[in-house]
Design a protein around this motif. Sequence first.
Motif, PDB file in Angstrom:
ATOM      1  N   GLU A 129       0.811  -1.221   0.000  1.00  0.00           N
ATOM      2  CA  GLU A 129       0.000   0.000   0.000  1.00  0.00           C
ATOM      3  C   GLU A 129       0.840   1.266   0.000  1.00  0.00           C
ATOM      4  O   GLU A 129       0.331   2.361  -0.276  1.00  0.00           O
ATOM      5  N   ARG A 130       2.148   1.150   0.292  1.00  0.00           N
ATOM      6  CA  ARG A 130       3.022   2.327   0.325  1.00  0.00           C
ATOM      7  C   ARG A 130       3.527   2.713  -1.061  1.00  0.00           C
ATOM      8  O   ARG A 130       4.168   3.753  -1.212  1.00  0.00           O
ATOM      9  N   ARG A 131       3.228   1.911  -2.074  1.00  0.00           N
ATOM     10  CA  ARG A 131       3.822   2.072  -3.399  1.00  0.00           C
ATOM     11  C   ARG A 131       3.548   3.454  -3.993  1.00  0.00           C
ATOM     12  O   ARG A 131       4.469   4.158  -4.419  1.00  0.00           O
ATOM     13  N   ASP A 132       2.279   3.872  -4.045  1.00  0.00           N
ATOM     14  CA  ASP A 132       1.941   5.169  -4.642  1.00  0.00           C
ATOM     15  C   ASP A 132       2.561   6.323  -3.868  1.00  0.00           C
ATOM     16  O   ASP A 132       3.055   7.290  -4.462  1.00  0.00           O
ATOM     17  N   ALA A 133       2.550   6.218  -2.534  1.00  0.00           N
ATOM     18  CA  ALA A 133       3.160   7.280  -1.723  1.00  0.00           C
ATOM     19  C   ALA A 133       4.667   7.337  -1.949  1.00  0.00           C
ATOM     20  O   ALA A 133       5.268   8.422  -1.949  1.00  0.00           O
ATOM     21  N   GLY A 134       5.286   6.173  -2.164  1.00  0.00           N
ATOM     22  CA  GLY A 134       6.716   6.152  -2.446  1.00  0.00           C
ATOM     23  C   GLY A 134       7.043   6.860  -3.748  1.00  0.00           C
ATOM     24  O   GLY A 134       8.014   7.630  -3.829  1.00  0.00           O
ATOM     25  N   PHE A 135       6.236   6.633  -4.781  1.00  0.00           N
ATOM     26  CA  PHE A 135       6.452   7.327  -6.046  1.00  0.00           C
ATOM     27  C   PHE A 135       6.200   8.827  -5.896  1.00  0.00           C
ATOM     28  O   PHE A 135       6.854   9.643  -6.547  1.00  0.00           O
ATOM     29  N   ALA A 136       5.254   9.203  -5.024  1.00  0.00           N
ATOM     30  CA  ALA A 136       5.010  10.629  -4.796  1.00  0.00           C
ATOM     31  C   ALA A 136       6.248  11.293  -4.193  1.00  0.00           C
ATOM     32  O   ALA A 136       6.634  12.409  -4.582  1.00  0.00           O
ATOM     33  N   LEU A 137       6.886  10.614  -3.229  1.00  0.00           N
ATOM     34  CA  LEU A 137       8.129  11.146  -2.652  1.00  0.00           C
ATOM     35  C   LEU A 137       9.230  11.233  -3.707  1.00  0.00           C
ATOM     36  O   LEU A 137       9.997  12.194  -3.755  1.00  0.00           O
ATOM     37  N   TYR A 138       9.291  10.223  -4.550  1.00  0.00           N
ATOM     38  CA  TYR A 138      10.303  10.190  -5.606  1.00  0.00           C
ATOM     39  C   TYR A 138      10.124  11.356  -6.579  1.00  0.00           C
ATOM     40  O   TYR A 138      11.095  12.042  -6.932  1.00  0.00           O
ATOM     41  N   TYR A 139       8.887  11.614  -6.992  1.00  0.00           N
ATOM     42  CA  TYR A 139       8.645  12.718  -7.917  1.00  0.00           C
ATOM     43  C   TYR A 139       8.853  14.077  -7.252  1.00  0.00           C
ATOM     44  O   TYR A 139       9.237  15.049  -7.901  1.00  0.00           O
ATOM     45  N   MET A 140       8.602  14.135  -5.940  1.00  0.00           N
ATOM     46  CA  MET A 140       8.911  15.378  -5.236  1.00  0.00           C
ATOM     47  C   MET A 140      10.418  15.636  -5.251  1.00  0.00           C
ATOM     48  O   MET A 140      10.866  16.784  -5.410  1.00  0.00           O
ATOM     49  N   ALA A 141      11.204  14.575  -5.122  1.00  0.00           N
ATOM     50  CA  ALA A 141      12.661  14.724  -5.193  1.00  0.00           C
ATOM     51  C   ALA A 141      13.080  15.270  -6.547  1.00  0.00           C
ATOM     52  O   ALA A 141      13.970  16.125  -6.647  1.00  0.00           O
ATOM     53  N   ILE A 142      12.448  14.787  -7.616  1.00  0.00           N
ATOM     54  CA  ILE A 142      12.744  15.293  -8.950  1.00  0.00           C
ATOM     55  C   ILE A 142      12.540  16.796  -9.002  1.00  0.00           C
ATOM     56  O   ILE A 142      13.378  17.552  -9.520  1.00  0.00           O
ATOM     57  N   ASN A 143      11.426  17.259  -8.458  1.00  0.00           N
ATOM     58  CA  ASN A 143      11.112  18.684  -8.543  1.00  0.00           C
ATOM     59  C   ASN A 143      11.970  19.528  -7.603  1.00  0.00           C
ATOM     60  O   ASN A 143      12.208  20.711  -7.876  1.00  0.00           O
ATOM     61  N   ILE A 144      12.430  18.945  -6.504  1.00  0.00           N
ATOM     62  CA  ILE A 144      13.378  19.669  -5.646  1.00  0.00           C
ATOM     63  C   ILE A 144      14.660  19.940  -6.419  1.00  0.00           C
ATOM     64  O   ILE A 144      15.214  21.046  -6.376  1.00  0.00           O
TER      65      ILE A 144
END
Length: 508
Positions: free
Chosen positions: A163-178
């Motif tokens: 269930e953490r999969r989508d939230a993990g990708f959200a963190l990953y994409y936030m890193a991209i934008n940082i």
Amino acid sequence: MSRTEIDNEESDDGGRGDGTQPPPEDDRAFLGHPRGLLALSGLEVWERFSFLGMQAILVLYFAASVADGGLGMDPGNAASVSAAYGTLVYLVSVAGGWLADRILGSYRAVLWGGVLIACGHYSMAVPTAAMTWVGLGLISAGTGLLKPNVATMVGKLYRTDDERRDAGFALYYMAINIGAFAGPLITGWLADHKGYHWGFSAAAIGMTFGLVQYVAGRRHLAGKRHAAEFPLAPDALRRAVLYMIAGAVAAAALGGILAAAGWLTLGRFVDLLTLVSVIAPVVYFWVMFASPRVTAEERGRLKPYVVLFLASVAFNFILFQAYSTMMLLAQSNARTTILGFDFPPSWYASALGAFEVALAPVVAAVWARMGPRQPHASNKIALGVILGGLSFLLMVLPTSGHADDTYEMAAWWIVGSYLLLGLGDVLLETSGMSATSKLAPKAFSSQTMSLWFLSLALANGIQAQTVKLYDDVSKPAYFGVNGAIAVAVGLAVMALAPWLRRTMHPVR
């Protein structure tokens, strides 16, 4: 349970111990997520820092006079060459996914891709034109290896039902934008105060930091054992390597001969890349539609995907100009002072990353609150394209009604344009990637990222031709016509919404 114990334990892969299995669900060391997410997100922060930090000053470097440390191109050609570089990056990314799947494995593909990127940026730090082209070639090859495979490695950190999969990708994409936010701030300041090659040096150092973090965190990554997921048989591998080496040597020799003969000029090379960016997706779609491995039902879902593919092209055609024509406009016709603070023109590019960092969780919360009442994926994509077009139409207002080209617009015009563009990007990219993975035929499921990258390559290829008009037409006409076309594409996708909802099942 320690990571060493996990490595040594016999797993679902028949006890190979090749590290292809995801970590257990009790690995929550990084904000409730597997520790490998920190290594991969950190790598992406620095990769985007270097890539977009360099891209924010690249077109300005091309257009600057030789006396000012640039290459002395006219603005239209500078934007065209910058777009061609982007075309090459995304075309190579298609091959990068295949190399990881069949030869290198994801871990090594990302590692060697990062090494090539760092070498490319260090090459560009050398203040000669020749090293600039060498550097761009290395960065294109490295990004092609790294970019399509990092996201794959993020997915390998989680089991399918985690269930953490989508939230993990959200963190990953936030890193991209940082990284997208921070890169232009550093490289832009150095380029403005020290020189362009100092900015390229910062990009090189950033990529080096990313590589160090990636290697240091390798023990937490699934699939770290260097094995390709779908490896070629030994004989096929030898043939593939020989063909690749022979092809590279032949292409280099042919290019050298044509360049020496005066036929292969920089302008013709740009045109060639545009041609390839058009032909590649046409061939790709033809292969999928004609393949006997694609069922009639899957073929029916490919038809709406063609519409979404073209919508992605229309939006990214606008988005990528945030680092080309918009940078040129910011340098020549925008004030670089806000509340008494002076800043380099390239800092405007950071606004795009900042807006995406801020807006992504807001949009996700809105969709979560709306639940089943949220718009269909096709309408989200259409709205993103419309917002991209509006970001260009907005620029018609401050560029109109001037007797000459010496005016300066307020900074808020470009910031407002990037706000619309950032919101459009959040809407389109998340829905587009999801639709791509769900609509692709099962026989081509491992190549879904290739499809998406081809839309980005085509957007850059078209941009490489269109931006040549930047010097030849008025700015209101340039931004107005391009923006209007994007809005028209978005409205057309909305008009097709009933048909898209019927044919895109199971995408909602």
